[in-house]
Design a protein around this motif. Structure first.
Motif, PDB file in Angstrom:
ATOM      1  N   LEU A 170       0.835  -1.204   0.000  1.00 54.52           N
ATOM      2  CA  LEU A 170       0.000   0.000   0.000  1.00 54.52           C
ATOM      3  C   LEU A 170       0.873   1.260   0.000  1.00 54.52           C
ATOM      4  O   LEU A 170       0.518   2.280  -0.589  1.00 54.52           O
ATOM      5  CB  LEU A 170      -0.982   0.008   1.178  1.00 54.52           C
TER       6      LEU A 170
ATOM      7  N   ALA B 136       4.364   5.977  -4.814  1.00 51.69           N
ATOM      8  CA  ALA B 136       5.049   5.719  -6.092  1.00 51.69           C
ATOM      9  C   ALA B 136       5.664   7.000  -6.655  1.00 51.69           C
ATOM     10  O   ALA B 136       6.734   6.967  -7.259  1.00 51.69           O
ATOM     11  CB  ALA B 136       4.081   5.099  -7.076  1.00 51.69           C
TER      12      ALA B 136
ATOM     13  N   LEU C 181      -7.294  -0.082  -2.673  1.00 46.64           N
ATOM     14  CA  LEU C 181      -6.539   0.888  -3.476  1.00 46.64           C
ATOM     15  C   LEU C 181      -7.296   2.193  -3.723  1.00 46.64           C
ATOM     16  O   LEU C 181      -6.714   3.277  -3.633  1.00 46.64           O
ATOM     17  CB  LEU C 181      -6.117   0.277  -4.815  1.00 46.64           C
TER      18      LEU C 181
ATOM     19  N   TRP D  17       1.894   1.850  -3.526  1.00 42.74           N
ATOM     20  CA  TRP D  17       0.770   2.477  -4.241  1.00 42.74           C
ATOM     21  C   TRP D  17       0.668   3.970  -3.932  1.00 42.74           C
ATOM     22  O   TRP D  17       0.501   4.795  -4.823  1.00 42.74           O
ATOM     23  CB  TRP D  17      -0.528   1.754  -3.858  1.00 42.74           C
ATOM     24  N   GLU D  18       0.810   4.306  -2.647  1.00 42.03           N
ATOM     25  CA  GLU D  18       0.651   5.705  -2.246  1.00 42.03           C
ATOM     26  C   GLU D  18       1.865   6.571  -2.541  1.00 42.03           C
ATOM     27  O   GLU D  18       1.752   7.756  -2.784  1.00 42.03           O
ATOM     28  CB  GLU D  18       0.400   5.791  -0.726  1.00 42.03           C
TER      29      GLU D  18
ATOM     30  N   ILE E 102      -5.891  -6.406  -0.562  1.00 47.50           N
ATOM     31  CA  ILE E 102      -5.084  -5.215  -0.851  1.00 47.50           C
ATOM     32  C   ILE E 102      -5.691  -4.420  -2.014  1.00 47.50           C
ATOM     33  O   ILE E 102      -5.846  -3.197  -1.925  1.00 47.50           O
ATOM     34  CB  ILE E 102      -3.612  -5.613  -1.121  1.00 47.50           C
TER      35      ILE E 102
ATOM     36  N   ARG F 284      -7.224   4.820  -0.879  1.00 51.31           N
ATOM     37  CA  ARG F 284      -5.968   5.323  -0.330  1.00 51.31           C
ATOM     38  C   ARG F 284      -5.641   6.717  -0.839  1.00 51.31           C
ATOM     39  O   ARG F 284      -5.920   7.038  -1.988  1.00 51.31           O
ATOM     40  CB  ARG F 284      -4.794   4.402  -0.705  1.00 51.31           C
ATOM     41  N   PRO F 285      -5.054   7.562   0.025  1.00 55.60           N
ATOM     42  CA  PRO F 285      -4.599   8.874  -0.440  1.00 55.60           C
ATOM     43  C   PRO F 285      -3.534   8.656  -1.500  1.00 55.60           C
ATOM     44  O   PRO F 285      -2.814   7.668  -1.461  1.00 55.60           O
ATOM     45  CB  PRO F 285      -3.999   9.517   0.811  1.00 55.60           C
ATOM     46  N   TYR F 286      -3.456   9.550  -2.426  1.00 52.75           N
ATOM     47  CA  TYR F 286      -2.602   9.284  -3.568  1.00 52.75           C
ATOM     48  C   TYR F 286      -2.167  10.593  -4.206  1.00 52.75           C
ATOM     49  O   TYR F 286      -2.921  11.547  -4.263  1.00 52.75           O
ATOM     50  CB  TYR F 286      -3.421   8.453  -4.570  1.00 52.75           C
ATOM     51  N   HIS F 287      -0.943  10.628  -4.671  1.00 51.22           N
ATOM     52  CA  HIS F 287      -0.437  11.828  -5.339  1.00 51.22           C
ATOM     53  C   HIS F 287       0.068  11.446  -6.706  1.00 51.22           C
ATOM     54  O   HIS F 287       0.821  10.502  -6.829  1.00 51.22           O
ATOM     55  CB  HIS F 287       0.708  12.449  -4.553  1.00 51.22           C
TER      56      HIS F 287
END
Lengths: 198, 226
Positions: A68, A74, B73, A71-72, B69, B76-79
């Motif tokens: 995870l 990358a 996805l 994923w976050e 998992i 989830r926080p994401y940049h």
């Protein structure tokens, strides 16, 4: 140790992982993430089980935490500075310490998140990429030529996360022998530099 | 800045393997932030770790884990990756507090709760390690001398500011040194500036000098286990 891949296959694999990281970072590509998952999840479980044999739930948790993070985070991966494996190894190492700490194995207030930040530094140096590949090749060429004793100690320290003292106890060797084996192994790998001015 | 005193290869590899007690890792981390050589070497030693990690026998993975998992996805926080990168200089020599100590010292050393150990020395305990180790900052006045002492266990030191010298040499900002229990020494800060060190002690210091032996109970006050 499993080393079934030839050098070309190893390079091709690394290239593929790099592309997958890019796709995850730029497009949130789940298929590319799936490729990373299939390659790294079995290694991550194995890494956790080496430290805590039989702790299957913990192995799943470590795998989940690390993937995870992949994923976050990358977008923070810098391919000039580290291969995908090195980056994921450092995430795994830090997360394993953190999980052990949370489970009460280390009673300390020190938060490992603040340590080991070097691979996230984004200093730009045009030679980094070249140096990093050279060191990688040097390790791959020399590792299998280390003595069994040397490989055994490095595996204890890196994979099982044992301190020098614990390694000495488990292998029934004096502490000094453990240290000198590591020192000689590192000398043989020829990866360390001496005294660069800051 | 040229740093003269570094951790040994085997100690640095233990740090990169994540197998050092966290208190000792903290002390190495402070040194590495200031030391270009050890930054490069820890990168290499992590590559070695990655090689070993990559060549382990893969364990089996249950399909449920993959589903579990993947199902997370989207939340989830994401940049997304942008082209501009924040630039972080590799050397942090001029910054007051190393990044690894920010969890204990937010902006500067004065905010800590310093207690006086002797006329020239003040000490601030910042945390304990899981192994009973005591992590503190020591502050010696410019030109100030510490009493002659030995340690009951190993002592790790990274010089954060200024410099000190003792029988075995001069230790300047960024230098890292380990003393074992055999070692009796009497450090003194150089005259030009106060000296601040991060020290990790496996067991409390023992003052051995005739005049400074009375300090032992005072110093021990700082150690919950003593």
């Amino acid at each position: 140790m499993v080393s079934s891949l030839t050098e070309e296959e190893q390079i091709a694999l690394q290239h593929k992982m790099r592309q997958c990281m890019q796709k995850v970072a730029q497009h949130r590509d789940k298929e590319a993430f799936g490729v990373l998952f299939d390659h790294f999840a079995p290694l991550l479980r194995s890494f956790s089980l080496a430290r805590e044999p039989g702790a299957s739930l913990m192995a799943d948790e470590l795998t989940q935490v690390v993937l995870l993070k992949v994923w976050e985070k990358a977008h923070t991966y810098n391919s000039d500075k580290a291969s995908v494996s090195t980056w994921i190894y450092t995430l795994a190492r830090n997360s394993r310490i953190d999980l052990l700490r949370r489970s009460g194995r280390y009673t300390t207030e020190i938060d490992p998140e603040y340590l080991w930040q070097e691979t996230e530094d984004e200093s730009t140096d045009p030679f980094l990429d070249v140096q990093q590949k050279r060191a990688e090749k040097s390790i791959a060429d020399a590792f299998e030529h280390l003595s069994i004793d040397q490989r055994q100690v490095l595996t204890k320290v890196y994979l099982e996360g044992k301190t020098h003292q614990e390694s000495a106890e488990e292998l029934a060797l004096p502490l000094g022998t453990i240290k000198s084996r590591i020192r000689l192994a590192l000398k043989k790998l020829q990866i360390l530099v001496r005294n660069q001015p800051c | 800045m040229l740093i003269h005193h570094h951790p040994t290869d085997e100690l640095l590899s233990a740090y990169c393997a994540g197998s050092l007690p966290l208190s000792q890792a903290l002390c190495l981390s402070a040194h590495i932030e200031m030391c270009k050589t050890c930054q490069t070497n820890s990168q290499r030693l992590s590559q070695l770790g990655a090689y070993i990690f990559n060549h382990t026998k893969p364990a089996t993975v249950n399909n449920d884990l993959k589903e579990k998992i993947f199902s997370q996805l989207d939340q989830r926080p994401y940049h997304l990756k942008t082209t501009e990168r924040k630039s972080m200089a590799a050397g942090h020599a001029s910054a007051e507090v190393p990044k690894c100590l920010k969890q204990f010292v937010a902006s500067n050393y004065d905010e800590l709760n310093w207690h006086r150990v002797s006329f020239a020395i003040r000490q601030a305990n910042i945390c304990t390690g899981g192994n009973g180790a005591q992590v503190s900052l020591m502050r010696i006045k410019a030109g100030g001398k510490a009493g002659l002492h030995t340690h009951m266990g190993n002592e790790f030191t990274t010089v954060l500011k200024g410099a000190f010298s003792d029988e075995s040499g001069l230790f300047q900002q960024g230098d890292f040194v380990v003393r074992d229990s055999q070692h009796k020494h009497r450090p003194a800060a150089t005259k030009d500036s106060e000296c601040i060190c991060l020290t990790v002690l496996e067991a409390p210091i023992q003052f051995t000098g005739y005049f400074t032996r009375w300090l032992n109970p005072l110093l021990r006050r700082g150690y919950p286990s003593a």
